[in-house]
Design a protein around this motif. Sequence first.
Motif, PDB file in Angstrom:
ATOM      1  N   UNK A 173     -26.785  -4.700   5.690  1.00  0.00           N
ATOM      2  CA  UNK A 173     -27.991  -5.096   6.683  1.00  0.00           C
ATOM      3  C   UNK A 173     -28.718  -3.936   7.043  1.00  0.00           C
ATOM      4  N   UNK A 174     -28.233  -2.806   7.007  1.00  0.00           N
ATOM      5  CA  UNK A 174     -29.181  -1.624   7.463  1.00  0.00           C
ATOM      6  C   UNK A 174     -29.912  -1.370   6.065  1.00  0.00           C
ATOM      7  N   UNK A 175     -29.599  -1.657   4.941  1.00  0.00           N
ATOM      8  CA  UNK A 175     -30.459  -1.513   3.786  1.00  0.00           C
ATOM      9  C   UNK A 175     -31.547  -2.203   4.080  1.00  0.00           C
ATOM     10  N   UNK A 176     -31.388  -3.577   4.244  1.00  0.00           N
ATOM     11  CA  UNK A 176     -32.611  -4.492   4.357  1.00  0.00           C
ATOM     12  C   UNK A 176     -33.609  -3.763   5.493  1.00  0.00           C
ATOM     13  N   UNK A 177     -33.156  -3.403   6.361  1.00  0.00           N
ATOM     14  CA  UNK A 177     -34.097  -2.723   7.364  1.00  0.00           C
ATOM     15  C   UNK A 177     -34.843  -1.565   6.718  1.00  0.00           C
ATOM     16  N   UNK A 178     -33.799  -0.803   5.932  1.00  0.00           N
ATOM     17  CA  UNK A 178     -34.473   0.605   5.161  1.00  0.00           C
ATOM     18  C   UNK A 178     -35.852  -0.089   4.331  1.00  0.00           C
ATOM     19  N   UNK A 179     -35.522  -1.203   3.726  1.00  0.00           N
ATOM     20  CA  UNK A 179     -36.475  -1.766   2.952  1.00  0.00           C
ATOM     21  C   UNK A 179     -37.625  -2.167   3.615  1.00  0.00           C
ATOM     22  N   UNK A 180     -37.618  -2.757   4.827  1.00  0.00           N
ATOM     23  CA  UNK A 180     -38.519  -3.071   5.648  1.00  0.00           C
ATOM     24  C   UNK A 180     -39.538  -1.871   6.154  1.00  0.00           C
ATOM     25  N   UNK A 181     -38.779  -0.729   6.567  1.00  0.00           N
ATOM     26  CA  UNK A 181     -39.484   0.366   6.823  1.00  0.00           C
ATOM     27  C   UNK A 181     -39.952   1.135   5.820  1.00  0.00           C
ATOM     28  N   UNK A 182     -39.870   0.666   4.571  1.00  0.00           N
ATOM     29  CA  UNK A 182     -40.527   1.265   3.281  1.00  0.00           C
ATOM     30  C   UNK A 182     -42.060   0.579   3.174  1.00  0.00           C
ATOM     31  N   UNK A 183     -42.223  -0.491   3.942  1.00  0.00           N
ATOM     32  CA  UNK A 183     -43.539  -1.396   3.697  1.00  0.00           C
ATOM     33  C   UNK A 183     -44.519  -0.651   4.244  1.00  0.00           C
ATOM     34  N   UNK A 184     -45.613  -0.341   3.171  1.00  0.00           N
ATOM     35  CA  UNK A 184     -47.017  -0.148   3.856  1.00  0.00           C
ATOM     36  C   UNK A 184     -47.983  -0.878   3.069  1.00  0.00           C
ATOM     37  N   UNK A 185     -48.673  -1.704   3.899  1.00  0.00           N
ATOM     38  CA  UNK A 185     -49.744  -2.423   3.167  1.00  0.00           C
ATOM     39  C   UNK A 185     -50.539  -1.679   2.197  1.00  0.00           C
ATOM     40  N   UNK A 186     -51.125  -1.990   1.071  1.00  0.00           N
ATOM     41  CA  UNK A 186     -51.639  -1.530   0.060  1.00  0.00           C
ATOM     42  C   UNK A 186     -50.704  -0.329  -0.605  1.00  0.00           C
ATOM     43  N   UNK A 187     -49.314  -0.369  -0.189  1.00  0.00           N
ATOM     44  CA  UNK A 187     -48.390   0.300  -1.108  1.00  0.00           C
ATOM     45  C   UNK A 187     -47.863  -0.259  -2.419  1.00  0.00           C
ATOM     46  N   UNK A 188     -46.706  -0.045  -2.831  1.00  0.00           N
ATOM     47  CA  UNK A 188     -46.346  -0.539  -4.098  1.00  0.00           C
ATOM     48  C   UNK A 188     -45.145  -1.161  -3.671  1.00  0.00           C
ATOM     49  N   UNK A 189     -44.732  -2.530  -4.255  1.00  0.00           N
ATOM     50  CA  UNK A 189     -43.489  -3.297  -4.059  1.00  0.00           C
ATOM     51  C   UNK A 189     -42.186  -2.521  -4.392  1.00  0.00           C
ATOM     52  N   UNK A 190     -42.360  -1.588  -5.535  1.00  0.00           N
ATOM     53  CA  UNK A 190     -41.182  -0.848  -5.796  1.00  0.00           C
ATOM     54  C   UNK A 190     -40.633   0.349  -4.890  1.00  0.00           C
ATOM     55  N   UNK A 191     -41.576   0.602  -4.061  1.00  0.00           N
ATOM     56  CA  UNK A 191     -41.264   1.436  -2.828  1.00  0.00           C
ATOM     57  C   UNK A 191     -40.044   0.538  -1.933  1.00  0.00           C
ATOM     58  N   UNK A 192     -39.989  -0.469  -1.623  1.00  0.00           N
ATOM     59  CA  UNK A 192     -38.862  -1.308  -1.175  1.00  0.00           C
ATOM     60  C   UNK A 192     -37.663  -1.076  -1.832  1.00  0.00           C
ATOM     61  N   UNK A 193     -37.461  -1.439  -3.328  1.00  0.00           N
ATOM     62  CA  UNK A 193     -36.324  -1.533  -3.824  1.00  0.00           C
ATOM     63  C   UNK A 193     -35.884   0.083  -3.890  1.00  0.00           C
ATOM     64  N   UNK A 194     -36.718   0.981  -4.254  1.00  0.00           N
ATOM     65  CA  UNK A 194     -36.260   2.409  -4.342  1.00  0.00           C
ATOM     66  C   UNK A 194     -35.603   2.895  -2.935  1.00  0.00           C
ATOM     67  N   UNK A 195     -35.989   2.381  -1.780  1.00  0.00           N
ATOM     68  CA  UNK A 195     -35.561   2.814  -0.527  1.00  0.00           C
ATOM     69  C   UNK A 195     -34.014   2.063  -0.487  1.00  0.00           C
ATOM     70  N   UNK A 196     -34.050   0.702  -0.827  1.00  0.00           N
ATOM     71  CA  UNK A 196     -32.771   0.153  -0.505  1.00  0.00           C
ATOM     72  C   UNK A 196     -31.795   0.676  -1.379  1.00  0.00           C
ATOM     73  N   UNK A 197     -31.939   0.930  -2.753  1.00  0.00           N
ATOM     74  CA  UNK A 197     -31.083   1.373  -3.546  1.00  0.00           C
ATOM     75  C   UNK A 197     -30.370   2.722  -3.229  1.00  0.00           C
ATOM     76  N   UNK A 198     -31.370   3.568  -2.888  1.00  0.00           N
ATOM     77  CA  UNK A 198     -31.074   5.017  -2.516  1.00  0.00           C
ATOM     78  C   UNK A 198     -30.145   4.934  -1.037  1.00  0.00           C
ATOM     79  N   UNK A 199     -30.453   3.962  -0.120  1.00  0.00           N
ATOM     80  CA  UNK A 199     -29.620   3.940   0.982  1.00  0.00           C
ATOM     81  C   UNK A 199     -28.194   3.349   0.535  1.00  0.00           C
TER      82      UNK A 199
END
Length: 294
Positions: A173-199
Amino acid sequence: MYDGLQSPGRNDECWCGSGKKYKKCHLGLDERLEELAETGEEVPPRDLLKTPAEIEGIKRSAEVNVGVLDYVAERITPGITTEQIDQWVHDYTVEHGAIPAPLDYEGFPKSVCTSVNEVVCHGIPSPDEVLREGDIVNIDCSTIKDGFFSDSSRMFCIGDVSPEAADLVRVTKEAVQVGLDAIKPWGHLGDIGAAVNAYAREHGYTVVREFGGHGIGLEFHEDPFVSFVTEAGTGPILVPGLCFTIEPMINAGAQEIDMTDPNGWTVRTADRSLTAQWEVQLVITEDGYELLSW
């Protein structure tokens, strides 16, 4: 334009249906998308970007979807069967003027997915499957209302569970929030997955590669595919209006999965270790994101 779709004239009505002139609505955004595409960025086609009216429709669907999961949360307990959960989901959804999206989807026989313990995803409810003290179960609910799709899932701990199981559920559940925290409009979708995986890896867990999130709104499954084993700075641009799910499937053991169940649906961890998943649905906004279903 980069996506092969026609653009209206500057003084014509915008393609989004807002009723505004194109130059006062989406012209600036479209020009930015075109520039990004010319630099080699992966840019989602404009027909994947949800209009304000479509987002309102998705929210009405999501209201039912969230209500279903709240309803289950109030009733789930040791001794019930996953078939009972399916009946709850079906009845609640229909009574609220909606349709369970999984039912008959590519032949899926039930109204909800119930994935217990080592089942990664697509568990089929059964009258023979009784939830017992210590189990963990993912209830994955998807709804169609007025042609709009919503999708989210939650983990439930049945009675007292082991510390190991509770930790896996919590970290996922915390990893989902980490993924949400990685969102930046005009950023990249891969930022979300990278943050989740690292956590997940920081906590000693592994992330399933073969399944992930997906675009959703006008169809059950739309582009883009949302992987949770990506690298930061890669993948499609997070354009305002893009609607998708974040739903990492995180294993206590190895990341390999077993897809050999004869029913053609149920996926398990290859080593039969515990697995967990939480899912939320969101839309990218100009300044971040808005949660639609959870």
